[in-house]
Write a protein that holds these residues in place. Structure first.
Motif, PDB file in Angstrom:
ATOM      1  N   ALA A 167       0.822  -1.208   0.000  1.00  0.00           N
ATOM      2  CA  ALA A 167       0.000   0.000   0.000  1.00  0.00           C
ATOM      3  C   ALA A 167       0.855   1.256   0.000  1.00  0.00           C
ATOM      4  N   SER A 168       0.564   2.168  -0.950  1.00  0.00           N
ATOM      5  CA  SER A 168       1.283   3.448  -1.031  1.00  0.00           C
ATOM      6  C   SER A 168       0.475   4.546  -0.346  1.00  0.00           C
ATOM      7  N   GLY A 169       1.172   5.472   0.295  1.00  0.00           N
ATOM      8  CA  GLY A 169       0.504   6.582   0.994  1.00  0.00           C
ATOM      9  C   GLY A 169      -0.257   6.090   2.207  1.00  0.00           C
ATOM     10  N   ALA A 170       0.308   5.103   2.912  1.00  0.00           N
ATOM     11  CA  ALA A 170      -0.453   4.397   3.943  1.00  0.00           C
ATOM     12  C   ALA A 170      -0.176   4.911   5.352  1.00  0.00           C
ATOM     13  N   ARG A 171      -1.230   5.111   6.114  1.00  0.00           N
ATOM     14  CA  ARG A 171      -1.179   5.225   7.576  1.00  0.00           C
ATOM     15  C   ARG A 171      -1.575   3.866   8.146  1.00  0.00           C
ATOM     16  N   VAL A 172      -1.309   3.674   9.420  1.00  0.00           N
ATOM     17  CA  VAL A 172      -1.577   2.374  10.047  1.00  0.00           C
ATOM     18  C   VAL A 172      -3.032   1.929   9.836  1.00  0.00           C
ATOM     19  N   ALA A 173      -3.971   2.854  10.012  1.00  0.00           N
ATOM     20  CA  ALA A 173      -5.393   2.484   9.978  1.00  0.00           C
ATOM     21  C   ALA A 173      -5.868   2.085   8.583  1.00  0.00           C
ATOM     22  N   LEU A 174      -5.047   2.311   7.532  1.00  0.00           N
ATOM     23  CA  LEU A 174      -5.455   1.863   6.189  1.00  0.00           C
ATOM     24  C   LEU A 174      -5.637   0.341   6.182  1.00  0.00           C
ATOM     25  N   GLY A 175      -4.882  -0.347   7.017  1.00  0.00           N
ATOM     26  CA  GLY A 175      -5.002  -1.802   7.117  1.00  0.00           C
ATOM     27  C   GLY A 175      -6.394  -2.249   7.544  1.00  0.00           C
ATOM     28  N   ASP A 176      -7.091  -1.418   8.308  1.00  0.00           N
ATOM     29  CA  ASP A 176      -8.443  -1.776   8.764  1.00  0.00           C
ATOM     30  C   ASP A 176      -9.395  -1.941   7.577  1.00  0.00           C
ATOM     31  N   GLU A 177      -9.335  -0.975   6.645  1.00  0.00           N
ATOM     32  CA  GLU A 177     -10.222  -1.042   5.480  1.00  0.00           C
ATOM     33  C   GLU A 177      -9.814  -2.213   4.577  1.00  0.00           C
ATOM     34  N   ILE A 178      -8.508  -2.381   4.375  1.00  0.00           N
ATOM     35  CA  ILE A 178      -8.014  -3.480   3.533  1.00  0.00           C
ATOM     36  C   ILE A 178      -8.461  -4.822   4.110  1.00  0.00           C
ATOM     37  N   GLY A 179      -8.263  -4.993   5.409  1.00  0.00           N
ATOM     38  CA  GLY A 179      -8.626  -6.252   6.061  1.00  0.00           C
ATOM     39  C   GLY A 179     -10.119  -6.518   6.006  1.00  0.00           C
ATOM     40  N   SER A 180     -10.901  -5.455   6.143  1.00  0.00           N
ATOM     41  CA  SER A 180     -12.348  -5.672   6.159  1.00  0.00           C
ATOM     42  C   SER A 180     -12.861  -6.027   4.760  1.00  0.00           C
ATOM     43  N   ILE A 181     -12.322  -5.418   3.705  1.00  0.00           N
ATOM     44  CA  ILE A 181     -12.744  -5.787   2.340  1.00  0.00           C
ATOM     45  C   ILE A 181     -12.337  -7.235   2.025  1.00  0.00           C
ATOM     46  N   LEU A 182     -11.124  -7.606   2.469  1.00  0.00           N
ATOM     47  CA  LEU A 182     -10.639  -8.959   2.166  1.00  0.00           C
ATOM     48  C   LEU A 182     -11.248 -10.024   3.074  1.00  0.00           C
ATOM     49  N   GLY A 183     -11.965  -9.610   4.109  1.00  0.00           N
ATOM     50  CA  GLY A 183     -12.556 -10.572   5.042  1.00  0.00           C
ATOM     51  C   GLY A 183     -11.506 -11.318   5.853  1.00  0.00           C
ATOM     52  N   ALA A 184     -10.431 -10.590   6.242  1.00  0.00           N
ATOM     53  CA  ALA A 184      -9.369 -11.218   7.047  1.00  0.00           C
ATOM     54  C   ALA A 184      -9.735 -11.141   8.528  1.00  0.00           C
ATOM     55  N   ARG A 185      -9.472 -12.222   9.279  1.00  0.00           N
ATOM     56  CA  ARG A 185      -9.721 -12.177  10.722  1.00  0.00           C
ATOM     57  C   ARG A 185      -8.665 -11.330  11.422  1.00  0.00           C
ATOM     58  N   MET A 186      -7.469 -11.293  10.839  1.00  0.00           N
ATOM     59  CA  MET A 186      -6.369 -10.548  11.469  1.00  0.00           C
ATOM     60  C   MET A 186      -5.556  -9.863  10.385  1.00  0.00           C
ATOM     61  N   ILE A 187      -5.093  -8.658  10.701  1.00  0.00           N
ATOM     62  CA  ILE A 187      -4.211  -7.911   9.798  1.00  0.00           C
ATOM     63  C   ILE A 187      -2.861  -7.674  10.489  1.00  0.00           C
ATOM     64  N   VAL A 188      -1.778  -7.920   9.754  1.00  0.00           N
ATOM     65  CA  VAL A 188      -0.469  -7.425  10.199  1.00  0.00           C
ATOM     66  C   VAL A 188      -0.039  -6.354   9.214  1.00  0.00           C
ATOM     67  N   ARG A 209     -11.739  -3.462  10.937  1.00  0.00           N
ATOM     68  CA  ARG A 209     -12.867  -2.757  10.322  1.00  0.00           C
ATOM     69  C   ARG A 209     -12.633  -1.268  10.502  1.00  0.00           C
ATOM     70  N   VAL A 210     -13.239  -0.466   9.619  1.00  0.00           N
ATOM     71  CA  VAL A 210     -13.013   0.975   9.646  1.00  0.00           C
ATOM     72  C   VAL A 210     -13.512   1.552  10.976  1.00  0.00           C
ATOM     73  N   GLY A 211     -12.710   2.405  11.587  1.00  0.00           N
ATOM     74  CA  GLY A 211     -13.140   3.092  12.807  1.00  0.00           C
ATOM     75  C   GLY A 211     -12.489   2.571  14.084  1.00  0.00           C
ATOM     76  N   LEU A 212     -11.619   1.565  13.970  1.00  0.00           N
ATOM     77  CA  LEU A 212     -10.923   1.087  15.169  1.00  0.00           C
ATOM     78  C   LEU A 212      -9.912   2.139  15.639  1.00  0.00           C
TER      79      LEU A 212
END
Lengths: 266, 266
Positions: free
Chosen positions: B152-173, B197-200
């Motif tokens: 991911a380019s231009g990423a802050r930590v919380a971008l992982g929340d949206e990525i994980g939620s779209i992909l249906g991942a139980r856990m994101i690193v 998920r978005v908003g954590l």
């Protein structure tokens, strides 16, 4: 970086021992959450100053895990130790523009107003030090050297209006458009405006929090330029310890540690 | 101070005790030229780390070489200045990236890994692939599959929340470049989030910090991350209530962001 009470307690004892053994006219403070410090006071640890970051809205303070009742409790606990010798100011607060916005707790109010409200919180607890950590928050709030300088002067002005012992951590992060020259400018402006204190960090580089502040060298520069004196009892201690000459200037530059410091190393 | 004087020690000896800029010497009251130039060079290096162009294709191909099929996404931050001024843009995917991830999301997976540039693309270039090499084998021992890998380019930590939620991942690193300091311009951080998920908030993540050559090594970091992934999946939680008990060394290096609520802004 740890908020472990055992670690904090160990540091408090260490600093207290150094101050007592060398009879330095000063106070120590180990930064930890106010609730951690409260627990340490209950264990009888030597707490001179109770630290807490504060903000200018109830919601932002809640995001710091505090409210006014917690601060009141901490203030009373600090006073209960009766460690003051020439005064009873036992609180050390840190603030900084943007903290309410960063916690999404600003209610649409501008960051300078929120900051001035934080000073009103500080004032209620008779602090020894209030420190505006002006450039720490990063470029999304204060983008460049010019904005950091402006905010530092605004904070100083509001602190004076509210009668607070407000100093400024003249500082910036590496993702802000600023450098040490901007800090020299702000430091000099603040000294001319009668700032209460500035920070001393070895070589201006905070290696734990990864930002730059002002150095011990900077403090000497600004004293030289404006003829600013130290507290008389501290000046006297510097002389007795061999660090300063009788004219209050630094002692000769031998490149050697004074004896008392060597004893601490052994 | 009545005992005989101890043998002399140079102020430079203090440098053995700390990475801080102590024992710099002085000219009058000012910093010597050498110390000043070193500081300026280190600041330039830290600035370069913040503003380095992110080589996402190289990271994708490095992951492919390790047998991970990775895809490339972008936040809504269009350039570096945007990214620095508007953290909110760095926490949201652009619409092309949302569509791309939606098209790749199959059935739910245990774990997705995101590599983001963050505040130090330099750190990602230097350490991300090598850390992955260790992490893949650690996760294999724990029998945890990496369902998706995303760069991911231009990423802050919380971008992982949206990525994980779209992909249906139980856990994101999320592996991301940390804010550069003068002495550590290339430090990588790993943020673990259960149920993204978005908003954590950051109180719901664990962080393994300071991954770099002279900091936390790749094997140690991979061990801690794999431990936190396994325990997070088993206990269905990350953040303040998941303490690092991996036994992989001093606990201070593994922190949750909530322990320093006012001093982080990745």
């Amino acid at each position: 970086m740890s908020d472990d009470p055992a670690v904090i307690g160990g540091l408090l004892r260490l600093l207290d021992e150094i101050i007592m053994r060398l009879q330095i006219p000063t106070q120590s403070c180990v930064l930890a959450h106010v609730t951690t410090t409260l627990g340490l006071i209950e264990q009888g640890m030597p707490v001179d100053l109770v630290f807490q970051s504060i903000a200018g809205t109830q919601a932002a303070n809640r995001s710091f895990g505090i409210d006014l009742a917690t601060l009141r409790q901490a203030h009373q606990a600090g006073l209960s130790l009766r460690r003051g010798s020439v005064g009873n100011n036992v609180m050390y607060f840190e603030t900084g523009q943007g903290s309410a916005l960063s916690a999404n707790a600003h209610h649409g109010v501008d960051q300078q107003t929120c900051e001035a409200r934080a000073y009103a919180v500080a004032r209620a607890f008779d602090p020894l030090l209030v420190n505006s950590v002006v450039g720490f928050i990063g470029p999304e709030y204060l983008y460049d050297g010019k904005q950091i300088i402006r905010a530092g002067l605004e904070d100083h002005f509001c602190g004076k209006l509210l009668g607070l012992p407000l100093g400024v951590d003249v500082c910036y992060t590496n993702h802000a458009e600023a450098d040490q020259d901007d800090m020299d400018n702000l430091l000099t402006l603040l000294a001319a405006a009668g700032v209460t204190f500035i920070m001393g960090v070895p070589g201006a580089d905070d290696v734990m929090l990864n930002y730059q502040s002002t150095s011990f060298h900077d403090a000497l520069y600004v004293r030289d330029l404006f003829g600013l004196k130290r507290a008389p009892e501290f000046d006297d201690w510097l002389f007795r310890a061999g660090l300063a000459d009788a004219d209050f200037r630094l002692a000769g530059n031998t490149g050697l540690l004074p004896d008392f410091a060597v004893r601490l190393l052994v | 101070m009545k005992t005989p004087a101890p043998p002399s020690r140079s102020t430079i000896d203090l440098r053995d005790l700390t990475p801080a800029r102590v024992g710099l010497g002085r000219t009058g009251a000012s910093m010597p030229t050498k110390a000043l130039l070193e500081f300026t060079l280190d600041h330039a290096r830290a600035r370069d780390a913040v503003h380095a162009a992110f080589d996402a294709p190289a990271i994708v191909s490095g992951l492919n070489d390790l047998g991970l099929e990775a895809c490339n996404v972008s936040s809504r931050a269009r350039n570096r200045n945007d990214y620095l001024r508007r953290p909110d843009l760095g926490r949201t995917l652009d619409s092309d990236s949302q569509r791309l991830l939606a098209s790749r999301a199959g059935s739910a997976c245990q774990l997705a890994i995101v590599v983001g540039d963050g505040l130090s693309p330099t750190a990602v270039h230097a350490h991300a692939i090598e850390l992955f090499r260790s992490l893949i084998s650690r996760l294999a021992i724990e029998r945890i599959d990496i369902g998706h890998a995303v760069v991911a380019s231009g990423a802050r930590v919380a971008l992982g929340d949206e990525i994980g939620s779209i992909l249906g991942a139980r856990m994101i690193v999320m592996l991301i470049g940390e804010r550069p300091g003068l002495s550590a311009p290339d430090s990588l951080g790993a943020y673990l989030t259960f149920g993204p998920r978005v908003g954590l908030t950051d109180a719901e993540r664990n962080c393994v910090s300071n991954i770099r050559g002279s900091g936390l090594g790749y094997d140690d970091a991979a061990f801690r991350i794999a431990w936190l992934v396994r325990e997070g999946l088993a206990r269905k939680v990350t953040g303040v209530s998941l303490k690092d008990e991996s036994g992989g060394g001093t606990p201070q290096r593994v922190i949750t962001n909530s322990s320093q609520p006012d001093k982080t802004e990745n």
